[in-house]
Design a protein around this motif. Structure first.
Motif, mmCIF file in Angstrom:
data_model
loop_
_atom_site.group_PDB
_atom_site.id
_atom_site.type_symbol
_atom_site.label_atom_id
_atom_site.label_comp_id
_atom_site.label_asym_id
_atom_site.label_seq_id
_atom_site.Cartn_x
_atom_site.Cartn_y
_atom_site.Cartn_z
ATOM 1 N N ASN A 131 0.852 -1.185 0.000
ATOM 2 C CA ASN A 131 0.000 0.000 0.000
ATOM 3 C C ASN A 131 0.891 1.239 0.000
ATOM 4 O O ASN A 131 1.644 1.448 0.950
ATOM 5 C CB ASN A 131 -0.885 -0.021 1.258
ATOM 6 C CG ASN A 131 -1.820 1.176 1.319
ATOM 7 O OD1 ASN A 131 -1.546 2.221 0.752
ATOM 8 N ND2 ASN A 131 -2.927 1.012 2.022
ATOM 9 N N PRO A 132 0.859 2.077 -1.040
ATOM 10 C CA PRO A 132 1.749 3.242 -1.099
ATOM 11 C C PRO A 132 1.645 4.127 0.140
ATOM 12 O O PRO A 132 2.657 4.642 0.622
ATOM 13 C CB PRO A 132 1.286 3.979 -2.363
ATOM 14 C CG PRO A 132 0.692 2.910 -3.221
ATOM 15 C CD PRO A 132 0.042 1.942 -2.269
ATOM 16 N N GLU A 133 0.442 4.279 0.664
ATOM 17 C CA GLU A 133 0.275 5.103 1.859
ATOM 18 C C GLU A 133 0.937 4.441 3.067
ATOM 19 O O GLU A 133 1.571 5.116 3.892
ATOM 20 C CB GLU A 133 -1.212 5.327 2.134
ATOM 21 C CG GLU A 133 -1.475 6.256 3.316
ATOM 22 C CD GLU A 133 -2.960 6.519 3.518
ATOM 23 O OE1 GLU A 133 -3.344 6.876 4.646
ATOM 24 O OE2 GLU A 133 -3.729 6.358 2.540
ATOM 25 N N GLY A 134 0.805 3.118 3.155
ATOM 26 C CA GLY A 134 1.431 2.396 4.254
ATOM 27 C C GLY A 134 2.942 2.481 4.193
ATOM 28 O O GLY A 134 3.610 2.695 5.215
ATOM 29 N N ARG A 135 3.490 2.324 2.988
ATOM 30 C CA ARG A 135 4.943 2.421 2.832
ATOM 31 C C ARG A 135 5.427 3.826 3.187
ATOM 32 O O ARG A 135 6.461 3.994 3.842
ATOM 33 C CB ARG A 135 5.360 2.057 1.415
ATOM 34 C CG ARG A 135 6.870 2.190 1.231
ATOM 35 C CD ARG A 135 7.364 1.724 -0.103
ATOM 36 N NE ARG A 135 8.784 2.038 -0.213
ATOM 37 C CZ ARG A 135 9.743 1.161 -0.452
ATOM 38 N NH1 ARG A 135 9.453 -0.113 -0.617
ATOM 39 N NH2 ARG A 135 11.002 1.552 -0.536
#
Length: 331
Positions: A308-312
């Protein structure tokens, strides 16, 4: 599997040729750098001569000062051998490779926000349209970004091909080393050295020498590898940061501050930048840290977070906020 950034930018070829060049320095009997190329030194920051051995890599000993905790290479290459690498040495293919890395669109796209952050930090500390000296300016990307923000920039770069590239883009870049540049006192509002102090045999001397050309209230900004970054702390000797020919000094939060305070400066800003996460994720999975990134063997929740780009982005921000980013930035 994600395309390896090192392959995209040409870093892999650069590191391969660095290794070949380093092998020419090795005595095949001892496995260490040839003795005639080395000099034993005291700590470059506090001048103590007592240290602990950390590890050996590519024939170089990496040690930590027992007095101030600086990590440094000892013994190190003679200064004449080091300077030859950054000049016109014909047998240094890696310098040609590094020029191609710096000029690659992928690398410049990656470095642009990194340098913009540096400009934004300086903009809070020096006058609008102030004058900046960028020592070791390379191809001048930081200078371009700073000039777009209204600053006037002068650069110093001894490496010919990088300097030629910067000149071709209309930048004021000069070939002299700082001590030969002849700048009058109180010439600059800021002096920047990005990726410079770790290469210098006498970092304290450099900080002393640049003092007089700063205007009253002027600042010095440096960016150096963070010895105790999340990546270096995980990979240790496998981290590409540790290269004994090129990087002589490895600063941490405390040792970089200490260097500046010993040199008469006050620290106005200190933080870390860049996460360096991919190599760690590979290493966790018992893969080559510098290969293409794969998340396949990570635990499900960790894999889901990183996919997940937001998680990363949150994970990388945590690394930086905990002072474990790849680079230290100090003003």
């Amino acid at each position: 599997m994600n395309k390896n950034f090192d392959e995209t930018t040409g870093r892999s070829k650069f590191f391969d040729n660095v290794n070949k060049e380093l092998n020419r320095l090795i005595n095949p009997v001892t496995g260490k750098v040839k003795a005639e190329l080395l000099e034993q030194i005291n700590c470059p920051v506090c001048e103590a001569n007592s240290y602990d051995y950390l590890f050996v890599k590519q024939g170089f000993d990496f040690v930590r000062c027992k007095s101030c905790n600086l990590v440094y290479v000892n013994p190190r290459l003679l200064e004449s051998a080091t300077l030859a690498y950054y000049g016109d040495a014909a047998d240094q293919q890696s310098m040609e490779d590094w020029m191609k890395v710096l000029a690659s669109p992928a690398n410049q796209a990656w470095q642009t926000p990194y340098f913009q952050e540096a400009v934004d930090i300086l903009a809070k500390l020096i006058p609008a349209k102030g004058k900046i000296l960028d020592i070791g300016c390379s191809i001048g990307l930081f200078m371009e970004i700073a000039q777009k923000s209204g600053f006037e920039c002068v650069g110093l770069e001894p490496e010919p091909k990088s300097r030629e590239y910067a000149l071709s883009r209309g930048l004021d870049v000069r070939p002299a080393l700082f001590n030969d540049a002849g700048f009058p006192p109180a010439s600059f509002d800021a002096i920047t050295m990005f990726g410079v102090l770790e290469h210098l045999s006498k970092p304290k001397e450099m900080l002393a020498n640049i003092w007089d050309v700063l205007k009253p209230g002027g600042v010095v900004m440096v960016i150096v590898p963070n010895a105790y970054s999340f990546s270096n702390g995980t990979l240790h000797s496998q981290a590409r940061t540790f290269t004994g020919r090129n990087h002589l000094n490895y600063f941490a939060w405390d040792t970089l501050s200490d260097l500046f305070k010993r040199s008469g400066y006050k620290v106005a800003h200190l933080d870390t930048a860049l996460a360096g996460l991919d190599a760690v994720l590979n290493y966790w999975q018992f893969n080559d840290p510098h290969s293409d990134l794969s998340l396949d063997l990570l635990p499900p929740k960790m894999r889901a977070l990183l996919e997940n780009p937001e998680g990363r982005a949150k994970f990388e921000k945590l690394i930086r906020d905990w002072d474990m980013g790849l680079r230290l930035r100090l003003v």
